[in-house]
Design a protein around this motif. Structure first.
Motif, PDB file in Angstrom:
ATOM      1  N   ALA A  87       1.073  -1.291  -0.090  1.00  0.00           N
ATOM      2  CA  ALA A  87      -0.194   0.038  -0.093  1.00  0.00           C
ATOM      3  C   ALA A  87       1.092   1.540  -0.625  1.00  0.00           C
ATOM      4  CB  ALA A  87      -0.755  -0.114   1.239  1.00  0.00           C
ATOM      5  N   ILE A  88       1.328   0.974   0.789  1.00  0.00           N
ATOM      6  CA  ILE A  88       2.369   2.676   0.969  1.00  0.00           C
ATOM      7  C   ILE A  88       3.519   2.707   0.377  1.00  0.00           C
ATOM      8  CG2 ILE A  88       1.237   2.652   2.595  1.00  0.00           C
ATOM      9  CD1 ILE A  88       3.520   2.223   4.649  1.00  0.00           C
ATOM     10  N   GLY A  89       4.673   1.017   0.176  1.00  0.00           N
ATOM     11  CA  GLY A  89       6.119   1.040  -0.879  1.00  0.00           C
ATOM     12  C   GLY A  89       6.748   0.640   0.186  1.00  0.00           C
ATOM     13  N   ARG A  90       7.492  -0.019  -0.180  1.00  0.00           N
ATOM     14  CA  ARG A  90       8.504  -0.972   0.858  1.00  0.00           C
ATOM     15  C   ARG A  90       9.086   0.797   1.536  1.00  0.00           C
ATOM     16  NH1 ARG A  90       5.099  -3.995  -1.866  1.00  0.00           N
ATOM     17  NH2 ARG A  90       6.149  -5.436  -4.086  1.00  0.00           N
ATOM     18  N   ARG A  91       9.946   0.879   0.313  1.00  0.00           N
ATOM     19  CA  ARG A  91      10.894   2.230   1.596  1.00  0.00           C
ATOM     20  C   ARG A  91      10.278   2.376   2.739  1.00  0.00           C
ATOM     21  NH1 ARG A  91      10.879   7.309   1.239  1.00  0.00           N
ATOM     22  NH2 ARG A  91      12.508   8.625   1.872  1.00  0.00           N
ATOM     23  N   THR A  92       9.564   3.301   2.816  1.00  0.00           N
ATOM     24  CA  THR A  92       8.556   3.718   3.798  1.00  0.00           C
ATOM     25  C   THR A  92       8.123   2.558   5.074  1.00  0.00           C
ATOM     26  OG1 THR A  92       7.563   5.045   2.553  1.00  0.00           O
ATOM     27  CG2 THR A  92       6.321   5.172   4.127  1.00  0.00           C
ATOM     28  N   THR A  93       7.455   1.434   4.853  1.00  0.00           N
ATOM     29  CA  THR A  93       7.255   0.449   5.569  1.00  0.00           C
ATOM     30  C   THR A  93       8.970   0.186   6.548  1.00  0.00           C
ATOM     31  OG1 THR A  93       6.005  -0.049   4.658  1.00  0.00           O
ATOM     32  CG2 THR A  93       6.491  -1.713   6.040  1.00  0.00           C
ATOM     33  N   ILE A  94       9.914  -0.188   5.261  1.00  0.00           N
ATOM     34  CA  ILE A  94      11.249  -0.867   6.317  1.00  0.00           C
ATOM     35  C   ILE A  94      11.538   1.094   7.333  1.00  0.00           C
ATOM     36  CG2 ILE A  94      13.567  -1.066   6.124  1.00  0.00           C
ATOM     37  CD1 ILE A  94      12.824  -1.609   2.696  1.00  0.00           C
ATOM     38  N   ILE A  95      10.972   1.841   6.994  1.00  0.00           N
ATOM     39  CA  ILE A  95      11.352   3.568   7.937  1.00  0.00           C
ATOM     40  C   ILE A  95      10.973   2.959   8.673  1.00  0.00           C
ATOM     41  CG2 ILE A  95      11.323   5.333   7.980  1.00  0.00           C
ATOM     42  CD1 ILE A  95      12.225   5.913   5.139  1.00  0.00           C
ATOM     43  N   ILE A  96       9.498   2.581   8.769  1.00  0.00           N
ATOM     44  CA  ILE A  96       8.099   3.023  10.168  1.00  0.00           C
ATOM     45  C   ILE A  96       8.829   1.479  10.581  1.00  0.00           C
ATOM     46  CG2 ILE A  96       5.901   1.628  10.667  1.00  0.00           C
ATOM     47  CD1 ILE A  96       5.002   3.547   7.984  1.00  0.00           C
ATOM     48  N   LEU A  97       9.918  -0.159  10.411  1.00  0.00           N
ATOM     49  CA  LEU A  97       9.714  -0.363  11.268  1.00  0.00           C
ATOM     50  C   LEU A  97      11.132  -0.332  12.277  1.00  0.00           C
ATOM     51  CD1 LEU A  97       9.405  -3.872   8.387  1.00  0.00           C
ATOM     52  CD2 LEU A  97       8.525  -3.010  10.047  1.00  0.00           C
ATOM     53  N   ALA A  98      11.933   0.597  11.295  1.00  0.00           N
ATOM     54  CA  ALA A  98      13.046   1.035  11.930  1.00  0.00           C
ATOM     55  C   ALA A  98      13.062   1.584  13.450  1.00  0.00           C
ATOM     56  CB  ALA A  98      14.735   2.175  11.257  1.00  0.00           C
ATOM     57  N   VAL A  99      11.869   2.730  13.673  1.00  0.00           N
ATOM     58  CA  VAL A  99      11.200   3.454  14.335  1.00  0.00           C
ATOM     59  C   VAL A  99      10.807   2.654  15.662  1.00  0.00           C
ATOM     60  CG1 VAL A  99       9.048   4.532  15.127  1.00  0.00           C
ATOM     61  CG2 VAL A  99      10.521   5.283  13.131  1.00  0.00           C
TER      62      VAL A  99
END
Length: 482
Positions: A87-99
């Motif tokens: 839905a929101i993209g691979r990169r954006t999801t990985i950034i959220i996962l880092a947080v």
């Protein structure tokens, strides 16, 4: 090149050196910090759980809940984040996962009781599961098909590097601060560092060009491809990806995600195969050692002063095996890796049962025989199996179901992982080294499953794999090298 290489291989311009190659390498390094966090967070409990239990006054059951809460949460993280990444993209999801990694670590390190510990571990589990589903897909979609296996496989290598780092850091911290309260908090706190690197690193990384195409953002997709390919190769690859995406939208524009799977028996079949591989990977017994290694080494006869240091050996062989597997990933067929890995692992389990029978409790050679056989077992799994399974899962699903397919299959993998995490202590208490008989039988069944049902994927572009999976032609060559 490989047997089964596609016609696409000759149509696409060859790979070239240049700034784009370095850029792709940097993308892989940053993204695989998600794998490093995965490894550290699953490995750190191996040494931290006993001082944590002592300081917090936890029962054995509570310790089991703390450890397995991460694993079961990871199952849901994989399932949820696969869909989120679509839905929101691979990169954006990985950034959220880092947080999420950072917040989970902070809660664990500052927790004053069982409830906060479990909450922190659940947050870490959601992040671990999400990373396990999203990072391999991101890498596979960024990679040229010729080196997709070795590039996507770097994530699995970073997982075992993270586990080894946890074992080494735990041993050092235990040596320096072992008699001080809160030593386990120091062990857990270290994983905040790679979470910070992942967060700031991914802010500078591009989104997956294949995700952009799926969303109709073609100009952005081509722009990204031109940063990680030569211009000629980028344009040719973009044309191929766009063509497949257009065909897919014409045929299945209303059937995305799970609906697309249920409407096509071939997609259901490939999803079941992927789930089966996830279960097979977990029932190798690798995480019985990675989670409970120190307890099992104590069971084998090592004394407390040595356990932390000898526990590093499985971590070292895992990294050596993973590094070698990465080199071989684009040179050996996926099926070949699976069959060798499962066969050798089944044999290693039998050797452990025989070895422990030959050297009974009290024999000074018993712990060393166990350690050698465990190293052989972990080496077999890492050299042939673990990395290949993650690469396979990241590449086998068609684009329109890749997120949900990866999410479901990794969800099943993590549930199997949780079953192992919960039950190993009680099975060892009841059967001792008989645990490895169960693993031997499971690996023999898995070997037959791969032989009969699992198709080959190496040497084909993601777009060709998509077409062959969707129309079922990929299943016709099972048992052949292609």
């Amino acid at each position: 090149m490989a047997h089964g290489a596609s016609a696409s291989e000759s149509l696409l311009p060859p790979l070239t050196d240049g700034p784009h190659k370095k850029r792709l390498g940097l993308v892989a390094i940053i993204a695989t910090f998600g794998g490093l966090l995965f490894g550290y967070d699953t490995g750190v409990a191996n040494g931290a759980e006993r001082p944590m239990q002592h300081e917090m006054g936890l029962s054995d059951l509570q310790v089991g809940v703390v450890l397995s809460s991460l694993v079961f949460a990871a199952a849901f993280g994989a399932l949820i984040c696969g869909k989120v990444a679509d839905a929101i993209g691979r990169r954006t999801t990985i950034i959220i996962l880092a947080v999420t990694f950072f917040c989970g670590t902070a809660i664990v390190v500052t927790s004053q009781g069982f409830t906060m510990l479990v909450l922190g571990r659940i947050l870490l589990g959601l992040a671990v599961g999400g990373a396990s589903a999203v990072v391999p897909v991101y890498l596979a979609e960024m990679a040229p098909f010729e080196i997709r296996g070795s590039l996507a496989g770097r994530n699995e290598l970073m997982i075992v590097v993270g586990q080894l780092a946890a074992f080494v850091v735990n041993a050092i911290i235990a040596q320096l601060f072992g008699h001080q309260p809160g030593v386990w908090r120091i062990m857990f706190s270290i994983c905040a560092l790679p979470a910070i690197v992942l967060f700031f690193g991914m802010l500078r990384m591009p989104e997956s060009p294949r995700w952009y195409v799926e969303k109709g953002r073609n100009e952005e997709a081509l722009a990204v491809l031109k940063t990680i390919r030569s211009d000629e190769r980028a344009e040719a690859e973009f044309a191929e990806v766009s063509h497949v995406a257009e065909e897919e939208h014409e045929q299945a524009s209303k059937a995305l995600g799970l609906r697309a799977v249920l409407s096509n028996k071939n997609l259901v079949y490939i999803l079941l195969i992927a789930c089966g591989l996830g279960i097979a990977q977990q029932f190798t017994g690798v995480n019985a050692i990675m989670y409970y290694g120190q307890r099992m080494l104590a069971e084998a006869g090592f004394n407390e002063s040595m356990i932390g240091w000898v526990n590093i050996a499985p971590g070292v062989i895992a990294v050596i095996g993973g590094t070698t597997a990465l080199y071989l990933m684009d040179r050996i067929n996926r099926r070949t890796n699976f069959l060798w890995g499962l066969g050798l692992t089944a044999l290693s389990h039998l050797f452990i049962v025989i070895g422990m029978a030959m050297f009974p409790v009290g024999n000074p050679l018993r712990p060393w025989v166990f350690l050698v056989l465990i190293v052989f077992m972990i080496g077999s799994i890492q050299l042939f199996l673990n990395l290949a399974v993650w690469v396979y899962l990241s590449e086998v699903f068609p684009l329109h179901m890749r997120g949900i397919g990866m999410g479901v299959s990794v969800f099943v993998l993590w549930v199997a992982n949780g079953v192992i995490a919960l039950n190993v202590p009680s099975v060892v208490a009841a059967l001792g080294m008989g645990l490895f008989v169960i693993f031997a039988v499971a690996n023999a069944i898995s070997f037959l499953f791969v032989l009969k049902f699992v198709p080959e994927t190496r040497g084909r572009t993601l777009e060709e794999l998509e077409e062959r999976v969707t129309d079922g032609s990929i299943f016709h060559s099972i048992g052949n090298k292609g």
